[in-house]
Design a protein around this motif. Structure first.
Motif, mmCIF file in Angstrom:
data_model
loop_
_atom_site.group_PDB
_atom_site.id
_atom_site.type_symbol
_atom_site.label_atom_id
_atom_site.label_comp_id
_atom_site.label_asym_id
_atom_site.label_seq_id
_atom_site.Cartn_x
_atom_site.Cartn_y
_atom_site.Cartn_z
ATOM 1 N N LEU A 43 43.185 45.977 25.248
ATOM 2 C CA LEU A 43 43.153 44.697 24.545
ATOM 3 C C LEU A 43 41.911 44.578 23.670
ATOM 4 O O LEU A 43 41.976 44.049 22.550
ATOM 5 N N CYS A 44 40.808 45.105 24.147
ATOM 6 C CA CYS A 44 39.545 45.019 23.397
ATOM 7 C C CYS A 44 39.600 45.774 22.065
ATOM 8 O O CYS A 44 38.954 45.364 21.099
ATOM 9 N N ILE A 45 40.342 46.872 22.017
ATOM 10 C CA ILE A 45 40.394 47.657 20.778
ATOM 11 C C ILE A 45 41.629 47.358 19.933
ATOM 12 O O ILE A 45 41.751 47.860 18.815
ATOM 13 N N SER A 46 42.552 46.551 20.449
ATOM 14 C CA SER A 46 43.838 46.350 19.784
ATOM 15 C C SER A 46 43.694 45.820 18.362
ATOM 16 O O SER A 46 44.330 46.332 17.425
ATOM 17 N N GLU A 47 42.875 44.802 18.184
ATOM 18 C CA GLU A 47 42.757 44.195 16.865
ATOM 19 C C GLU A 47 42.224 45.191 15.842
ATOM 20 O O GLU A 47 42.708 45.257 14.706
ATOM 21 N N LYS A 48 41.240 45.998 16.255
ATOM 22 C CA LYS A 48 40.671 46.986 15.341
ATOM 23 C C LYS A 48 41.690 48.081 15.009
ATOM 24 O O LYS A 48 41.813 48.493 13.847
ATOM 25 N N THR A 103 45.963 33.555 30.866
ATOM 26 C CA THR A 103 47.024 33.239 29.910
ATOM 27 C C THR A 103 46.614 33.571 28.482
ATOM 28 O O THR A 103 47.394 34.146 27.707
ATOM 29 N N ALA A 104 45.386 33.219 28.106
ATOM 30 C CA ALA A 104 44.926 33.460 26.735
ATOM 31 C C ALA A 104 44.984 34.940 26.378
ATOM 32 O O ALA A 104 45.345 35.310 25.250
ATOM 33 N N ALA A 105 44.658 35.804 27.318
ATOM 34 C CA ALA A 105 44.683 37.243 27.062
ATOM 35 C C ALA A 105 46.117 37.741 26.911
ATOM 36 O O ALA A 105 46.408 38.595 26.055
ATOM 37 N N MET A 162 47.706 39.392 23.500
ATOM 38 C CA MET A 162 48.365 40.698 23.475
ATOM 39 C C MET A 162 49.697 40.612 22.745
ATOM 40 O O MET A 162 50.025 41.463 21.899
ATOM 41 N N LEU A 163 50.480 39.579 23.042
ATOM 42 C CA LEU A 163 51.784 39.428 22.403
ATOM 43 C C LEU A 163 51.649 39.138 20.912
ATOM 44 O O LEU A 163 52.355 39.734 20.092
ATOM 45 N N LYS A 164 50.753 38.249 20.555
ATOM 46 C CA LYS A 164 50.600 37.884 19.145
ATOM 47 C C LYS A 164 50.116 39.071 18.313
ATOM 48 O O LYS A 164 50.506 39.226 17.151
ATOM 49 N N LEU A 165 49.270 39.891 18.894
ATOM 50 C CA LEU A 165 48.770 41.051 18.166
ATOM 51 C C LEU A 165 49.855 42.095 17.943
ATOM 52 O O LEU A 165 50.026 42.623 16.841
ATOM 53 N N LEU A 219 58.319 35.036 29.675
ATOM 54 C CA LEU A 219 58.828 34.059 30.638
ATOM 55 C C LEU A 219 57.759 33.571 31.609
ATOM 56 O O LEU A 219 57.900 32.493 32.190
ATOM 57 N N ALA A 220 56.710 34.351 31.784
ATOM 58 C CA ALA A 220 55.634 33.965 32.709
ATOM 59 C C ALA A 220 54.569 33.086 32.047
ATOM 60 O O ALA A 220 53.658 32.614 32.717
ATOM 61 N N LEU A 221 54.696 32.859 30.729
ATOM 62 C CA LEU A 221 53.708 32.049 30.016
ATOM 63 C C LEU A 221 54.011 30.562 30.185
ATOM 64 O O LEU A 221 55.149 30.171 30.444
ATOM 65 N N PRO A 222 52.999 29.713 29.996
ATOM 66 C CA PRO A 222 53.244 28.272 29.955
ATOM 67 C C PRO A 222 54.203 27.918 28.825
ATOM 68 O O PRO A 222 54.300 28.638 27.822
#
Length: 279
Positions: free
Chosen positions: A126-131, A172-174, A178-181, A224-227
């Motif tokens: 997750l830390c390197i995904s955006e880059k 949840t934020a993480a 992950m999904l949005k990226l 499905l597990a998200l708010p």
């Protein structure tokens, strides 16, 4: 004393095998065979060897594996970033090195769950995904390096499975991040690769059907597990995307609609001082 010495020796051999299995040293022409042998030995020692509990329950071994994992991700990040600096002539060679590192990262996914270290892997990813995604958007890479991109999807599949099925618990934020990226690029890569027929040079990079299914199932489980509000945002993006075919979130969307209507009925019943309406 001899038992302790033996245990220390076995742990030392295990760590040495892991380090070699993920090494970047070049000893042609035998490096691939030696690395494969080391990887097989590590897997054997974790599953079949009588000393397996020595590794699985040892804090020092886990610490060393975390260090190894950190080095692997750092190297991969550097190699991925270097793709932006290459000329057309040198891009293929640089991509091959990055692909090799990514293959090592994929392999270590096999042993980390046995060591209860998969969360470290997911957080590092997750830390390197955006880059990594920013690199892939660059013009000279966007429509090339498909072997590299396919391997990315294979590793991503393991990450999504770990989160989607609850083996790795993230805030949840993480999970939303992950999904949005990755969702837009999963859709894009799948669509592009599906457009090529058997006469196209990209046909060899078709996404395996099992991989497609596993990624889709993991995403559905994750969504499905998200708010409810976070689900709504994901579904809104999914519905407005062009040519929505993959991943198929229709069943998850229908379930969200049903739950939202039920929640609204309960809320209205509560405001009117009446018991919750039956579902």
């Amino acid at each position: 004393m001899s038992h302790s010495a033996d245990a220390d020796s076995v742990k030392s051999v295990f760590l040495s095998a892991v380090q070699f299995a993920t090494s970047t040293h070049s000893f042609p022409p035998f490096i691939d065979d030696l690395k494969l042998s080391a990887q097989e030995q590590v897997e054997y020692m974790l599953v079949e060897d009588q000393h397996a509990p020595l590794f699985i329950n040892d804090d020092h071994v886990k610490s060393e594996l975390r260090t190894c994992l950190s080095k692997m991700f750092s190297l991969f990040e550097v190699q991925a970033c270097s793709l932006l600096l290459q000329s057309d002539d040198s891009l293929e060679a640089a991509a091959k090195m990055a692909l090799s590192s990514l293959s090592d990262i994929e392999w270590i996914c096999k042993i980390l769950p046995k060591m209860d270290l998969m969360k470290d892997f997911v957080v590092s990813w997750l830390c390197i995904s955006e880059k990594i995604l920013a690199i892939l958007r660059e013009e000279n890479i966007d429509t090339f390096l498909w072997a590299f991109k396919l391997k990315l999807l294979e590793v991503l599949g393991k990450v999504l499975e770990a989160i989607g099925y609850g083996n790795v618990v993230l805030p949840t934020a993480a999970r939303v991040c992950m999904l949005k990226l990755w969702l837009p690029y999963i859709r894009k890569w799948k669509l592009l690769l599906d457009l090529h027929d058997s006469s196209d040079q990209l046909c060899m990079y078709k996404i395996d059907s099992d991989l497609c299914h596993n990624i889709e199932a993991a995403i559905v489980s994750l969504v499905l597990a998200l708010p409810s509000n976070d689900q709504a945002e994901i579904f809104s993006d999914w519905l407005t995307a062009e040519k929505v075919t993959y991943p198929d979130l229709s069943e998850a969307f229908e379930l969200w609609c049903f739950r939202s209507k039920a929640a609204k009925r309960r809320c209205m019943a509560g405001e009117n001082g009446v018991g919750a309406a039956p579902l």
